[in-house]
Scaffold this motif. Structure first.
Motif, short mmCIF file in Angstrom:
data_model
loop_
_atom_site.label_atom_id
_atom_site.label_comp_id
_atom_site.label_asym_id
_atom_site.label_seq_id
_atom_site.Cartn_x
_atom_site.Cartn_y
_atom_site.Cartn_z
N TYR A 180 0.85 -1.19 0.00
CA TYR A 180 0.00 0.00 0.00
C TYR A 180 0.88 1.24 0.00
O TYR A 180 1.77 1.38 0.85
N PRO A 181 0.64 2.17 -0.93
CA PRO A 181 1.52 3.34 -1.04
C PRO A 181 1.14 4.46 -0.07
O PRO A 181 -0.01 4.57 0.36
N LEU A 182 2.11 5.25 0.26
CA LEU A 182 1.90 6.52 0.96
C LEU A 182 2.74 7.57 0.24
O LEU A 182 3.96 7.39 0.16
N PRO A 183 2.16 8.66 -0.29
CA PRO A 183 0.74 8.98 -0.23
C PRO A 183 -0.10 8.05 -1.09
O PRO A 183 0.47 7.39 -1.95
N PRO A 184 -1.44 8.05 -0.81
CA PRO A 184 -2.17 8.87 0.16
C PRO A 184 -1.97 8.35 1.59
O PRO A 184 -1.80 7.16 1.81
N ILE A 185 -2.03 9.26 2.53
CA ILE A 185 -1.80 8.92 3.93
C ILE A 185 -3.07 8.39 4.61
O ILE A 185 -3.00 7.60 5.55
N GLU A 186 -4.24 8.80 4.11
CA GLU A 186 -5.50 8.48 4.79
C GLU A 186 -5.77 6.98 4.92
O GLU A 186 -6.15 6.52 6.01
N PRO A 187 -5.58 6.17 3.87
CA PRO A 187 -5.85 4.72 4.03
C PRO A 187 -4.93 4.06 5.05
O PRO A 187 -5.38 3.20 5.82
N ILE A 188 -3.66 4.44 5.08
CA ILE A 188 -2.73 3.83 6.04
C ILE A 188 -3.18 4.12 7.46
O ILE A 188 -3.20 3.24 8.33
N MET A 189 -3.59 5.36 7.71
CA MET A 189 -4.07 5.70 9.05
C MET A 189 -5.35 4.93 9.38
O MET A 189 -5.53 4.47 10.51
N SER A 190 -6.22 4.76 8.40
CA SER A 190 -7.45 3.99 8.63
C SER A 190 -7.13 2.55 9.00
O SER A 190 -7.78 1.97 9.87
N PHE A 191 -6.13 1.97 8.34
CA PHE A 191 -5.73 0.60 8.67
C PHE A 191 -5.28 0.50 10.12
O PHE A 191 -5.65 -0.44 10.84
N PHE A 192 -4.47 1.45 10.57
CA PHE A 192 -3.99 1.40 11.95
C PHE A 192 -5.13 1.56 12.95
O PHE A 192 -5.19 0.83 13.95
N ILE A 193 -6.03 2.49 12.69
CA ILE A 193 -7.17 2.67 13.60
C ILE A 193 -7.98 1.39 13.68
O ILE A 193 -8.37 0.94 14.77
N TRP A 194 -8.23 0.76 12.54
CA TRP A 194 -9.01 -0.48 12.52
C TRP A 194 -8.29 -1.59 13.28
O TRP A 194 -8.90 -2.31 14.08
N MET A 195 -6.98 -1.77 13.05
CA MET A 195 -6.24 -2.84 13.73
C MET A 195 -6.29 -2.66 15.24
O MET A 195 -6.44 -3.63 15.99
N ILE A 196 -6.16 -1.43 15.69
CA ILE A 196 -6.11 -1.16 17.12
C ILE A 196 -7.49 -1.27 17.77
O ILE A 196 -7.63 -1.85 18.85
N LYS A 197 -8.51 -0.76 17.10
CA LYS A 197 -9.84 -0.71 17.72
C LYS A 197 -10.68 -1.95 17.47
O LYS A 197 -11.41 -2.40 18.36
N PHE A 198 -10.59 -2.49 16.26
CA PHE A 198 -11.55 -3.53 15.87
C PHE A 198 -10.91 -4.84 15.45
O PHE A 198 -11.59 -5.85 15.36
N GLY A 199 -9.63 -4.82 15.15
CA GLY A 199 -8.99 -6.01 14.58
C GLY A 199 -8.88 -7.16 15.55
O GLY A 199 -9.02 -7.03 16.74
#
Length: 200
Positions: A181-200
């Protein structure tokens, strides 16, 4: 044997792991996380980090600011460790330094369970970091068990800062999403981290 000595083959043999390759495990409909203006500045530093082209530059200029932004979004209820000694079982090679480690504990002075995400920084060749990242994930799994935290799934990523490859560990099974997954864009990478931490 520290984490850095593990290849994919070594970690499979040592810990009797099964590998599943090429499977995306993130939900398709994740809401993109809009970063603060402070983190948008990461994009301004990308040319510098790419030009210097060391793991340290990429870690400091790209990966660390992104992880600290995730911590801010989650109201500092997680801890982010950088360059932390994570010695779990030296007799099996589960010792050494993790580039980045995220715990669901807000305590920041020492690593507390449950450790849930490992980030391994690499200059360019992401494949070369997979064995090391998996070994660190196994160590986090054993660390949590020793602290009597049952965490069903642990996550890892190997990143150059501009490319991110994600893994998960469930029991003895490692799933590797072979999409970089590339960066940029930065938004998807941040979404992945939030999901792993909260819901994964």
């Amino acid at each position: 044997m520290p984490y850095s000595q593990f290849t994919i083959e070594k970690v499979k043999q040592e810990f009797h792991l099964t590998m599943i390759e090429g499977v995306r495990f993130f939900p398709e409909n994740l809401e993109p996380i809009v970063p603060s203006s402070r983190v948008q500045g990461i994009l301004e530093d990308l040319p510098w980090a790419i030009a210097v082209d060391t793991e340290k530059a990429r870690s400091e200029a790209i990966i660390n600011p992104l992880l600290l932004e995730v911590r801010r979004i989650l109201d500092r209820q997680i801890s982010v460790f950088s360059g932390e000694e994570f010695n779990v079982d030296a007799s099996r090679g589960l010792n050494g330094v993790c580039d980045f480690l995220i715990s669901r504990s807000p305590e920041q002075l020492t690593v507390e369970a449950p450790a849930i995400v490992i980030v391994e920084a690499k200059k360019s060749d992401l494949k070369s970091g997979l064995g090391q990242c998996i070994a660190e994930m196994v160590a986090a799994q054993q660390f949590n068990q020793a602290k009597e935290y049952r965490v069903a799934t642990l996550y890892g990523t190997v990143s150059s800062g501009t490319q991110w490859r994600f893994l998960k560990l469930e029991g003895q099974t490692v799933t590797i999403d072979l999409t970089d997954y590339p960066l940029p864009p930065i938004e998807p990478i941040m979404s992945f981290f939030i999901w792993m931490i909260k819901f994964g």
